[in-house]
Design a protein around this motif. Structure first.
Motif, PDB file in Angstrom:
ATOM      1  N   ILE A 124       0.846  -1.193   0.000  1.00 39.89           N
ATOM      2  CA  ILE A 124       0.000   0.000   0.000  1.00 39.89           C
ATOM      3  C   ILE A 124       0.879   1.240   0.000  1.00 39.89           C
ATOM      4  CG2 ILE A 124      -1.936  -1.060   1.216  1.00 39.89           C
ATOM      5  CD1 ILE A 124      -0.863   0.554   3.687  1.00 39.89           C
ATOM      6  N   PHE A 125       0.256   2.390  -0.254  1.00 38.35           N
ATOM      7  CA  PHE A 125       0.938   3.672  -0.104  1.00 38.35           C
ATOM      8  C   PHE A 125       0.437   4.331   1.172  1.00 38.35           C
ATOM      9  CE2 PHE A 125       1.636   3.166  -4.670  1.00 38.35           C
ATOM     10  CZ  PHE A 125       2.981   3.515  -4.751  1.00 38.35           C
ATOM     11  N   ALA A 126       1.359   4.859   1.982  1.00 36.13           N
ATOM     12  CA  ALA A 126       0.998   5.527   3.234  1.00 36.13           C
ATOM     13  C   ALA A 126       1.644   6.905   3.272  1.00 36.13           C
ATOM     14  CB  ALA A 126       1.461   4.697   4.433  1.00 36.13           C
ATOM     15  N   HIS A 127       0.921   7.855   3.842  1.00 30.23           N
ATOM     16  CA  HIS A 127       1.400   9.235   3.948  1.00 30.23           C
ATOM     17  C   HIS A 127       2.274   9.395   5.191  1.00 30.23           C
ATOM     18  CE1 HIS A 127       0.837  13.600   4.945  1.00 30.23           C
ATOM     19  NE2 HIS A 127       1.143  13.670   3.673  1.00 30.23           N
ATOM     20  N   ILE A 128       3.367  10.163   5.073  1.00 30.43           N
ATOM     21  CA  ILE A 128       4.209  10.455   6.240  1.00 30.43           C
ATOM     22  C   ILE A 128       3.861  11.866   6.698  1.00 30.43           C
ATOM     23  CG2 ILE A 128       6.551  10.611   7.118  1.00 30.43           C
ATOM     24  CD1 ILE A 128       7.383   8.914   4.657  1.00 30.43           C
ATOM     25  N   PRO A 129       3.160  12.011   7.848  1.00 28.60           N
ATOM     26  CA  PRO A 129       2.707  13.335   8.256  1.00 28.60           C
ATOM     27  C   PRO A 129       3.825  14.158   8.888  1.00 28.60           C
ATOM     28  CG  PRO A 129       1.994  11.707   9.840  1.00 28.60           C
ATOM     29  CD  PRO A 129       2.699  10.963   8.758  1.00 28.60           C
ATOM     30  N   GLY A 130       3.613  15.466   8.968  1.00 25.47           N
ATOM     31  CA  GLY A 130       4.539  16.361   9.659  1.00 25.47           C
ATOM     32  C   GLY A 130       5.681  16.841   8.777  1.00 25.47           C
ATOM     33  N   GLU A 131       6.497  17.719   9.353  1.00 27.18           N
ATOM     34  CA  GLU A 131       7.608  18.325   8.608  1.00 27.18           C
ATOM     35  C   GLU A 131       8.847  17.462   8.741  1.00 27.18           C
ATOM     36  OE1 GLU A 131       8.214  22.298   9.952  1.00 27.18           O
ATOM     37  OE2 GLU A 131       6.089  22.776   9.847  1.00 27.18           O
TER      38      GLU A 131
ATOM     39  N   LEU B 290      11.005   8.300  13.414  1.00 29.68           N
ATOM     40  CA  LEU B 290      11.118   9.156  14.598  1.00 29.68           C
ATOM     41  C   LEU B 290      10.014  10.200  14.638  1.00 29.68           C
ATOM     42  CD1 LEU B 290      14.959   9.853  14.813  1.00 29.68           C
ATOM     43  CD2 LEU B 290      13.621   8.230  16.124  1.00 29.68           C
ATOM     44  N   GLY B 291       9.744  10.709  15.849  1.00 26.35           N
ATOM     45  CA  GLY B 291       8.795  11.795  16.016  1.00 26.35           C
ATOM     46  C   GLY B 291       9.417  13.113  15.582  1.00 26.35           C
ATOM     47  N   ILE B 292       8.642  14.193  15.690  1.00 24.12           N
ATOM     48  CA  ILE B 292       9.153  15.520  15.325  1.00 24.12           C
ATOM     49  C   ILE B 292       9.698  16.164  16.595  1.00 24.12           C
ATOM     50  CG2 ILE B 292       8.554  17.746  14.316  1.00 24.12           C
ATOM     51  CD1 ILE B 292       6.310  16.300  12.834  1.00 24.12           C
ATOM     52  N   PRO B 293      11.004  16.489  16.646  1.00 25.38           N
ATOM     53  CA  PRO B 293      11.620  16.881  17.923  1.00 25.38           C
ATOM     54  C   PRO B 293      11.090  18.170  18.546  1.00 25.38           C
ATOM     55  CG  PRO B 293      13.180  17.079  16.100  1.00 25.38           C
ATOM     56  CD  PRO B 293      11.968  16.422  15.557  1.00 25.38           C
TER      57      PRO B 293
END
Length: 125
Positions: free
Chosen positions: A63-70, A105-108
């Motif tokens: 599948i294709f998945a979106h990577i959210p955030g900057e 990783l999360g967004i720091p």
């Protein structure tokens, strides 16, 4: 057009609805490996490149998945957890990667909506 007699004999067949969650096997989250991490341009009025990932799930679905955030640290063959939620302006993208879990990783320096982006709570002074 069927005749009245044909309708009495056979009736009308109900239209089958397509299953939107075929790949996830009705699970809330699913683990997968990314074979590649491309970007894609969205549909007509929008134009910023969307970061997406092709994910091969544990049940062998692609599948294709979106990577959210900057920004993201995602590379090929890293392990991710995906959840549902389509991206309206990207055709064929019906799920999101979960930030702060597995290899993504999360967004720091995130301050708002931290739970959605896997950000640590800032130290209070």
């Amino acid at each position: 057009m069927p005749t009245l007699n044909q309708l009495i004999r056979h009736g009308r067949e109900e239209k089958r609805r397509t299953d939107r969650t075929r790949a996830s096997d009705q699970c809330p989250q699913k683990q997968g490996v990314r074979p590649r991490v491309p970007t894609r341009t969205p549909k007509k009025p929008n134009s910023a490149p969307r970061k997406i990932a092709k994910v091969r799930l544990s049940n062998r679905h692609d599948i294709f998945a979106h990577i959210p955030g900057e920004g993201h640290n995602s590379q090929e063959h890293s392990i991710v957890l995906i959840r549902g939620g389509r991206v309206k302006d990207s055709p064929g993208v019906k799920s999101h990667c979960i930030r702060g879990v597995k290899d993504l990783l999360g967004i720091p320096d995130r301050r708002k909506g931290r739970s959605k982006y896997g950000a640590e709570k800032p130290k209070s002074r």
